[in-house]
Write a protein that holds these residues in place. Structure first.
Motif, PDB file in Angstrom:
ATOM      1  N   MET A 106       0.846  -1.174   0.000  1.00 19.85           N
ATOM      2  CA  MET A 106       0.000   0.000   0.000  1.00 19.85           C
ATOM      3  C   MET A 106       0.896   1.244   0.000  1.00 19.85           C
ATOM      4  SD  MET A 106      -2.981   1.048   2.657  1.00 19.85           S
ATOM      5  CE  MET A 106      -2.146   2.006   3.871  1.00 19.85           C
ATOM      6  N   ILE A 107       0.684   2.108  -0.956  1.00 21.69           N
ATOM      7  CA  ILE A 107       1.447   3.346  -1.061  1.00 21.69           C
ATOM      8  C   ILE A 107       0.655   4.454  -0.396  1.00 21.69           C
ATOM      9  CG2 ILE A 107       2.400   5.044  -2.648  1.00 21.69           C
ATOM     10  CD1 ILE A 107       2.831   2.787  -4.634  1.00 21.69           C
ATOM     11  N   PHE A 108       1.312   5.171   0.521  1.00 15.93           N
ATOM     12  CA  PHE A 108       0.654   6.247   1.245  1.00 15.93           C
ATOM     13  C   PHE A 108       0.688   7.505   0.400  1.00 15.93           C
ATOM     14  CE2 PHE A 108      -0.980   8.342   4.829  1.00 15.93           C
ATOM     15  CZ  PHE A 108      -0.366   9.580   4.881  1.00 15.93           C
ATOM     16  N   ASN A 109      -0.472   8.046   0.126  1.00 19.72           N
ATOM     17  CA  ASN A 109      -0.567   9.271  -0.643  1.00 19.72           C
ATOM     18  C   ASN A 109      -0.609  10.448   0.324  1.00 19.72           C
ATOM     19  OD1 ASN A 109      -0.977  11.247  -2.499  1.00 19.72           O
ATOM     20  ND2 ASN A 109      -2.859  10.409  -3.334  1.00 19.72           N
ATOM     21  N   MET A 110       0.491  11.211   0.382  1.00 21.13           N
ATOM     22  CA  MET A 110       0.608  12.305   1.336  1.00 21.13           C
ATOM     23  C   MET A 110      -0.444  13.387   1.102  1.00 21.13           C
ATOM     24  SD  MET A 110       3.823  14.771   2.103  1.00 21.13           S
ATOM     25  CE  MET A 110       3.527  15.890   0.773  1.00 21.13           C
ATOM     26  N   TRP A 111      -0.851  13.581  -0.121  1.00 25.51           N
ATOM     27  CA  TRP A 111      -1.773  14.675  -0.438  1.00 25.51           C
ATOM     28  C   TRP A 111      -3.164  14.425   0.122  1.00 25.51           C
ATOM     29  CZ3 TRP A 111       0.969  18.588  -1.216  1.00 25.51           C
ATOM     30  CH2 TRP A 111       2.175  18.494  -1.889  1.00 25.51           C
ATOM     31  N   LYS A 112      -3.490  13.196   0.508  1.00 21.71           N
ATOM     32  CA  LYS A 112      -4.785  12.916   1.137  1.00 21.71           C
ATOM     33  C   LYS A 112      -4.912  13.616   2.486  1.00 21.71           C
ATOM     34  CE  LYS A 112      -5.756   8.418  -0.873  1.00 21.71           C
ATOM     35  NZ  LYS A 112      -5.971   6.998  -0.591  1.00 21.71           N
ATOM     36  N   LEU A 113      -3.780  13.875   3.133  1.00 23.23           N
ATOM     37  CA  LEU A 113      -3.812  14.550   4.425  1.00 23.23           C
ATOM     38  C   LEU A 113      -4.324  15.977   4.326  1.00 23.23           C
ATOM     39  CD1 LEU A 113      -0.409  13.435   5.971  1.00 23.23           C
ATOM     40  CD2 LEU A 113      -2.671  12.765   6.718  1.00 23.23           C
ATOM     41  N   PHE A 114      -4.153  16.612   3.173  1.00 20.15           N
ATOM     42  CA  PHE A 114      -4.505  18.018   3.026  1.00 20.15           C
ATOM     43  C   PHE A 114      -5.947  18.239   2.571  1.00 20.15           C
ATOM     44  CE2 PHE A 114       0.110  17.855   2.439  1.00 20.15           C
ATOM     45  CZ  PHE A 114       0.482  18.670   3.490  1.00 20.15           C
ATOM     46  N   LYS A 115      -6.657  17.180   2.264  1.00 25.57           N
ATOM     47  CA  LYS A 115      -8.063  17.311   1.875  1.00 25.57           C
ATOM     48  C   LYS A 115      -8.924  17.529   3.113  1.00 25.57           C
ATOM     49  CE  LYS A 115      -7.802  14.458  -2.250  1.00 25.57           C
ATOM     50  NZ  LYS A 115      -8.300  13.257  -2.917  1.00 25.57           N
ATOM     51  N   ASP A 116     -10.031  18.245   2.944  1.00 21.85           N
ATOM     52  CA  ASP A 116     -10.926  18.479   4.071  1.00 21.85           C
ATOM     53  C   ASP A 116     -11.648  17.201   4.490  1.00 21.85           C
ATOM     54  OD1 ASP A 116     -10.271  21.130   4.314  1.00 21.85           O
ATOM     55  OD2 ASP A 116     -11.850  21.801   2.952  1.00 21.85           O
ATOM     56  N   LYS A 117     -12.036  16.400   3.537  1.00 18.38           N
ATOM     57  CA  LYS A 117     -12.738  15.137   3.816  1.00 18.38           C
ATOM     58  C   LYS A 117     -11.802  13.973   3.518  1.00 18.38           C
ATOM     59  CE  LYS A 117     -16.735  17.068   4.601  1.00 18.38           C
ATOM     60  NZ  LYS A 117     -17.387  17.049   5.867  1.00 18.38           N
ATOM     61  N   ASN A 118     -11.257  13.362   4.563  1.00 20.32           N
ATOM     62  CA  ASN A 118     -10.432  12.173   4.385  1.00 20.32           C
ATOM     63  C   ASN A 118     -10.654  11.235   5.565  1.00 20.32           C
ATOM     64  OD1 ASN A 118      -8.930  13.167   6.504  1.00 20.32           O
ATOM     65  ND2 ASN A 118      -7.301  13.955   5.224  1.00 20.32           N
ATOM     66  N   ASP A 119     -10.182  10.020   5.425  1.00 22.83           N
ATOM     67  CA  ASP A 119     -10.368   9.030   6.485  1.00 22.83           C
ATOM     68  C   ASP A 119      -9.109   8.863   7.343  1.00 22.83           C
ATOM     69  OD1 ASP A 119      -8.944   7.954   4.425  1.00 22.83           O
ATOM     70  OD2 ASP A 119      -9.951   6.011   4.455  1.00 22.83           O
ATOM     71  N   ILE A 120      -8.149   9.769   7.189  1.00 21.08           N
ATOM     72  CA  ILE A 120      -6.901   9.711   7.943  1.00 21.08           C
ATOM     73  C   ILE A 120      -6.966  10.726   9.080  1.00 21.08           C
ATOM     74  CG2 ILE A 120      -4.402  10.007   7.833  1.00 21.08           C
ATOM     75  CD1 ILE A 120      -4.629   9.416   4.821  1.00 21.08           C
ATOM     76  N   ASN A 121      -6.703  10.278  10.296  1.00 27.86           N
ATOM     77  CA  ASN A 121      -6.665  11.178  11.441  1.00 27.86           C
ATOM     78  C   ASN A 121      -5.250  11.734  11.560  1.00 27.86           C
ATOM     79  OD1 ASN A 121      -6.863  12.529  13.835  1.00 27.86           O
ATOM     80  ND2 ASN A 121      -7.949  10.895  14.895  1.00 27.86           N
ATOM     81  N   GLU A 122      -5.089  12.992  11.194  1.00 29.05           N
ATOM     82  CA  GLU A 122      -3.767  13.604  11.153  1.00 29.05           C
ATOM     83  C   GLU A 122      -3.118  13.662  12.525  1.00 29.05           C
ATOM     84  OE1 GLU A 122      -6.534  15.142  10.049  1.00 29.05           O
ATOM     85  OE2 GLU A 122      -6.309  15.204   7.876  1.00 29.05           O
ATOM     86  N   LYS A 123      -3.923  13.848  13.561  1.00 23.81           N
ATOM     87  CA  LYS A 123      -3.377  13.927  14.914  1.00 23.81           C
ATOM     88  C   LYS A 123      -2.766  12.593  15.337  1.00 23.81           C
ATOM     89  CE  LYS A 123      -7.232  16.648  15.897  1.00 23.81           C
ATOM     90  NZ  LYS A 123      -7.593  16.310  14.584  1.00 23.81           N
ATOM     91  N   ASN A 124      -3.369  11.497  14.938  1.00 33.04           N
ATOM     92  CA  ASN A 124      -2.802  10.188  15.253  1.00 33.04           C
ATOM     93  C   ASN A 124      -1.499   9.949  14.499  1.00 33.04           C
ATOM     94  OD1 ASN A 124      -4.764   9.505  17.057  1.00 33.04           O
ATOM     95  ND2 ASN A 124      -5.956   8.306  15.626  1.00 33.04           N
ATOM     96  N   VAL A 125      -1.428  10.408  13.257  1.00 36.19           N
ATOM     97  CA  VAL A 125      -0.201  10.248  12.473  1.00 36.19           C
ATOM     98  C   VAL A 125       0.943  11.021  13.125  1.00 36.19           C
ATOM     99  CG1 VAL A 125       0.894  10.729  10.243  1.00 36.19           C
ATOM    100  CG2 VAL A 125      -1.429   9.828  10.311  1.00 36.19           C
ATOM    101  N   ILE A 126       0.693  12.289  13.484  1.00 37.76           N
ATOM    102  CA  ILE A 126       1.723  13.104  14.125  1.00 37.76           C
ATOM    103  C   ILE A 126       2.083  12.534  15.499  1.00 37.76           C
ATOM    104  CG2 ILE A 126       2.249  15.395  15.055  1.00 37.76           C
ATOM    105  CD1 ILE A 126       2.251  15.229  12.017  1.00 37.76           C
ATOM    106  N   GLY A 127       1.088  12.055  16.246  1.00 37.34           N
ATOM    107  CA  GLY A 127       1.350  11.452  17.551  1.00 37.34           C
ATOM    108  C   GLY A 127       2.209  10.210  17.450  1.00 37.34           C
ATOM    109  N   PHE A 128       1.947   9.365  16.454  1.00 37.27           N
ATOM    110  CA  PHE A 128       2.746   8.156  16.275  1.00 37.27           C
ATOM    111  C   PHE A 128       4.177   8.499  15.865  1.00 37.27           C
ATOM    112  CE2 PHE A 128       4.480   4.807  13.569  1.00 37.27           C
ATOM    113  CZ  PHE A 128       4.500   3.770  14.480  1.00 37.27           C
ATOM    114  N   ILE A 129       4.339   9.457  14.961  1.00 35.25           N
ATOM    115  CA  ILE A 129       5.683   9.861  14.541  1.00 35.25           C
ATOM    116  C   ILE A 129       6.447  10.454  15.734  1.00 35.25           C
ATOM    117  CG2 ILE A 129       6.962  11.502  13.096  1.00 35.25           C
ATOM    118  CD1 ILE A 129       4.757  11.086  10.974  1.00 35.25           C
TER     119      ILE A 129
END
Length: 77
Positions: free
Chosen positions: A1-24
């Motif tokens: 699975m290739i992670f598409n970084m640009w999905k993070l910048f959309k208003d409607k997405n299924d990725i929780n940005e706070k969880n991504v930053i917290g994990f990093i």
């Protein structure tokens, strides 16, 4: 699975940005702690010297991200 970084910048997405930053932030915190322990034992003749400023910064970012994410999850229920 290739992670598409640009999905993070959309208003409607299924990725929780706070969880991504917290994990990093958590991963960097663990790597920093391990590196700090190893270099402390190698270069300081076995005395444990911990740089707590950097470590505490990552702890606050990690807790902040996961705390806000958990609060939003509870708030929506």
């Amino acid at each position: 699975m290739i992670f598409n970084m640009w999905k993070l910048f959309k208003d409607k997405n299924d990725i929780n940005e706070k969880n991504v930053i917290g994990f990093i932030s958590f991963a960097v915190m663990v790597l920093f702690a391990i590196t700090d322990l190893i270099t402390s034992f190698i270069f300081e003749d076995g005395t444990l010297v911990i740089n707590d400023t950097i470590y505490n910064s990552f702890v606050l970012v990690t807790l902040g991200c996961f705390g806000i994410s958990a609060f939003e999850k509870i708030k929506t229920k």
